[in-house]
Design an enzyme around this catalytic site. Structure first.
Site, mmCIF file in Angstrom:
data_model
loop_
_atom_site.group_PDB
_atom_site.id
_atom_site.type_symbol
_atom_site.label_atom_id
_atom_site.label_comp_id
_atom_site.label_asym_id
_atom_site.label_seq_id
_atom_site.Cartn_x
_atom_site.Cartn_y
_atom_site.Cartn_z
ATOM 1 N N GLY A 12 0.806 -1.214 0.000
ATOM 2 C CA GLY A 12 0.000 0.000 0.000
ATOM 3 C C GLY A 12 0.840 1.265 0.000
ATOM 4 O O GLY A 12 2.069 1.213 -0.194
ATOM 5 N N ASP A 35 1.343 -9.206 1.388
ATOM 6 C CA ASP A 35 0.097 -8.501 1.068
ATOM 7 C C ASP A 35 -0.823 -9.525 0.412
ATOM 8 O O ASP A 35 -0.383 -10.653 0.144
ATOM 9 C CB ASP A 35 0.387 -7.324 0.095
ATOM 10 C CG ASP A 35 -0.672 -6.225 0.152
ATOM 11 O OD1 ASP A 35 -1.828 -6.487 -0.223
ATOM 12 O OD2 ASP A 35 -0.336 -5.092 0.560
ATOM 13 N N ILE A 36 -2.079 -9.123 0.132
ATOM 14 C CA ILE A 36 -2.963 -10.038 -0.608
ATOM 15 C C ILE A 36 -2.838 -9.807 -2.115
ATOM 16 O O ILE A 36 -3.543 -10.414 -2.899
ATOM 17 C CB ILE A 36 -4.446 -9.890 -0.181
ATOM 18 C CG1 ILE A 36 -4.848 -8.406 -0.128
ATOM 19 C CG2 ILE A 36 -4.693 -10.560 1.168
ATOM 20 C CD1 ILE A 36 -6.335 -8.178 0.044
ATOM 21 N N ARG A 37 -1.989 -8.853 -2.495
ATOM 22 C CA ARG A 37 -1.723 -8.599 -3.916
ATOM 23 C C ARG A 37 -0.248 -8.272 -4.075
ATOM 24 O O ARG A 37 0.404 -7.891 -3.093
ATOM 25 C CB ARG A 37 -2.566 -7.422 -4.416
ATOM 26 C CG ARG A 37 -2.263 -6.165 -3.602
ATOM 27 C CD ARG A 37 -3.012 -4.956 -4.075
ATOM 28 N NE ARG A 37 -2.780 -3.831 -3.172
ATOM 29 C CZ ARG A 37 -2.334 -2.647 -3.536
ATOM 30 N NH1 ARG A 37 -2.047 -2.385 -4.795
ATOM 31 N NH2 ARG A 37 -2.166 -1.678 -2.656
ATOM 32 N N TYR A 143 -14.139 3.838 10.305
ATOM 33 C CA TYR A 143 -12.678 3.731 10.376
ATOM 34 C C TYR A 143 -12.164 4.240 11.730
ATOM 35 O O TYR A 143 -11.370 3.587 12.403
ATOM 36 C CB TYR A 143 -12.114 4.562 9.231
ATOM 37 C CG TYR A 143 -10.618 4.692 9.156
ATOM 38 C CD1 TYR A 143 -9.818 3.611 8.827
ATOM 39 C CD2 TYR A 143 -10.000 5.936 9.342
ATOM 40 C CE1 TYR A 143 -8.430 3.760 8.705
ATOM 41 C CE2 TYR A 143 -8.633 6.090 9.220
ATOM 42 C CZ TYR A 143 -7.851 4.998 8.896
ATOM 43 O OH TYR A 143 -6.493 5.148 8.766
HETATM 44 P P1 NAD Z 1 -3.319 1.335 1.691
HETATM 45 O O1 NAD Z 1 -4.773 1.118 1.487
HETATM 46 O O2 NAD Z 1 -2.552 2.134 0.697
HETATM 47 O O3 NAD Z 1 -2.586 -0.072 1.860
HETATM 48 C C1 NAD Z 1 -3.131 -1.126 2.597
HETATM 49 C C2 NAD Z 1 -2.569 -2.415 2.036
HETATM 50 O O4 NAD Z 1 -3.161 -3.494 2.760
HETATM 51 C C3 NAD Z 1 -2.911 -2.640 0.557
HETATM 52 O O5 NAD Z 1 -1.746 -2.932 -0.188
HETATM 53 C C4 NAD Z 1 -3.878 -3.822 0.567
HETATM 54 O O6 NAD Z 1 -3.748 -4.687 -0.556
HETATM 55 C C5 NAD Z 1 -3.447 -4.535 1.836
HETATM 56 N N1 NAD Z 1 -4.485 -5.402 2.394
HETATM 57 C C6 NAD Z 1 -5.821 -5.246 2.374
HETATM 58 N N2 NAD Z 1 -6.417 -6.297 2.962
HETATM 59 C C7 NAD Z 1 -5.428 -7.124 3.364
HETATM 60 C C8 NAD Z 1 -5.411 -8.356 4.044
HETATM 61 N N3 NAD Z 1 -6.542 -8.987 4.421
HETATM 62 N N4 NAD Z 1 -4.211 -8.931 4.293
HETATM 63 C C9 NAD Z 1 -3.040 -8.342 3.909
HETATM 64 N N5 NAD Z 1 -3.004 -7.170 3.257
HETATM 65 C C10 NAD Z 1 -4.190 -6.571 2.997
HETATM 66 O O7 NAD Z 1 -3.143 1.962 3.157
HETATM 67 P P2 NAD Z 1 -1.962 2.880 3.700
HETATM 68 O O8 NAD Z 1 -2.304 4.287 3.386
HETATM 69 O O9 NAD Z 1 -0.660 2.330 3.305
HETATM 70 O O10 NAD Z 1 -2.193 2.699 5.261
HETATM 71 C C11 NAD Z 1 -1.439 1.809 6.068
HETATM 72 C C12 NAD Z 1 -1.881 1.979 7.513
HETATM 73 O O11 NAD Z 1 -1.697 3.334 7.926
HETATM 74 C C13 NAD Z 1 -3.358 1.661 7.766
HETATM 75 O O12 NAD Z 1 -3.511 1.107 9.038
HETATM 76 C C14 NAD Z 1 -3.999 3.030 7.746
HETATM 77 O O13 NAD Z 1 -5.182 3.038 8.481
HETATM 78 C C15 NAD Z 1 -2.935 3.878 8.400
HETATM 79 N N6 NAD Z 1 -3.038 5.307 8.062
HETATM 80 C C16 NAD Z 1 -2.797 5.767 6.803
HETATM 81 C C17 NAD Z 1 -2.896 7.133 6.528
HETATM 82 C C18 NAD Z 1 -2.611 7.691 5.150
HETATM 83 O O14 NAD Z 1 -2.737 8.898 4.938
HETATM 84 N N7 NAD Z 1 -2.200 6.878 4.193
HETATM 85 C C19 NAD Z 1 -3.240 8.033 7.546
HETATM 86 C C20 NAD Z 1 -3.512 7.524 8.817
HETATM 87 C C21 NAD Z 1 -3.375 6.163 9.088
#
Ligand code: NAD
Length: 317
Positions: A12, A35-37, A143
């Site tokens: 992600g 990851d799942i992808r 969320y």
């Molecule tokens: P993202 O959506 O870009 O990435 C999440 C990843 O998790 C994806 O690659 C997805 O394929 C993978 N995923 C989904 N389901 C899954 C599963 N069952 N098993 C394994 N992998 C799985 O999210 P991000 O922005 O990288 O966020 C990462 C963390 O940081 C999260 O907990 C998010 O809540 C937190 N966060 C992000 C932000 C932001 O601005 N990006 C802000 C606050 C908190």
């Protein structure tokens, strides 16, 4: 010798850059991405990768045993905007993945966990400006409810079972390597892409929507610094407030216009406006500064310089 680290949800927005930085520091073979992808070409090329569902306890346990993993970064989650559309799926993913890693640590199978929380733990009754570490929370999104519950469980597992879990309430994160994954602050990444590609952008938040934001390099540095800090120095085991800059959409537009004077933005708020309105506009991160020396490097001007420079290379070369 560096003990292997496992990253769940490594493909992600944050996981990709975190994996690359940890691999640069500790060697590609020591950082297991999962990851799942599949992820970006560079992520897949420079270290081990496992297809792994973070909600599957046995599958994570197998990978942990196989690689003799000591530390886990749990980055898999469903983000704010998507979670409003799929509440039960969001709850299941966000909570079960966390319980899996907390229980693995409780059983002594891993030693240290990083789990990110978010400014989404705060709600409409929270003081908006300079939001304190400890204050009224009452999140009003699916969320945010999952993140606040996660924080309570982290603190509980730490106090009750001695689990070494560490966490940051990330603000909205701005990065150029990977697109954001369905959050309310995604506009602050999309705007740079559209500026370079189209010279214009339709923003889904209204003018004046001031939110805490951070450039990805700062967020990755904060994450790794927190994980490297001596356990006894940490006074917060729910999740640390983390601040950097705060701005509204028209301010990011103006900072882009300094480089691209003809760039135009139209404001057409959608359902994400209500989510943004429930969040803080700025964050008091004095606990992170005191406990582990947090200090951001990037302000809005530096972020815009970096985003335009790297993105124009990535998009047009
Ligand atoms: P993202 O959506 O870009 O990435 C999440 C990843 O998790 C994806 O690659 C997805 O394929 C993978 N995923 C989904 N389901 C899954 C599963 N069952 N098993 C394994 N992998 C799985 O999210 P991000 O922005 O990288 O966020 C990462 C963390 O940081 C999260 O907990 C998010 O809540 C937190 N966060 C992000 C932000 C932001 O601005 N990006 C802000 C606050 C908190």
């Amino acid at each position: 010798m560096q003990k292997p680290i496992l990253i769940l949800g490594a493909c992600g927005q944050i996981g990709t850059e975190l994996t690359m930085e940890l691999r640069a520091r500790h060697g590609g073979e020591n950082i297991i991405a999962s990851d799942i992808r599949e992820g970006s070409e560079s992520l897949m090329a420079n270290g081990p990768f496992e297809l792994l569902d973070a909600t599957n306890y046995e599958a994570i346990e197998d990978v942990i045993m196989h690689y003799e993993i000591e530390e886990v970064y749990l980055m898999a989650a469903m983000l704010s905007a998507t979670a409003e559309k799929f509440p039960m799926r969001a709850w299941n993913l966000n909570m079960n993945s966390l319980f899996n890693v907390l229980n693995l640590a409780k059983e002594g199978k891993i030693n240290k966990i990083f789990w990110p929380s978010s400014i989404a733990v705060f709600g409409p009754n929270t003081p908006k400006k300079n939001t304190p570490q400890n204050t009224i929370m009452e999140p009003s999104t699916v969320y945010g409810i999952s993140k606040q519950s996660g924080e309570r469980w982290c603190e509980y597992y730490h106090k009750k079972f001695g689990v070494d879990v560490r966490s940051i309430r990330y603000p909205g994160l701005i990065s150029w390597k990977t697109m954001p994954g369905g959050g309310t602050t995604d506009y602050a990444v999309e705007i740079y892409h559209q500026a370079l590609k189209e010279g214009k952008y339709q923003c889904f938040l209204s003018k004046g929507t001031q939110l805490p934001m951070m450039y990805m390099d700062d967020a990755i540095r904060a994450t790794i610094t927190l994980m490297d800090t001596e356990s006894n120095n940490l006074t917060v085991r729910s999740s640390y407030n983390l601040g950097s800059m705060s701005f509204a959409p028209e301010q990011i537009a103006q900072s882009i216009q300094k480089h691209m004077p003809n760039f135009k933005v139209e404001y057409v708020p959608d359902f994400r406006q209500q989510i943004a309105d429930s969040w803080p506009s700025s964050i008091d991160d004095s606990a992170a500064r005191k406990d582990w020396g947090w200090k951001p490097d990037f302000d809005l001007g530096a972020t815009t310089n970096a985003m335009l420079k790297h993105l124009s290379k990535a998009l047009f070369n």
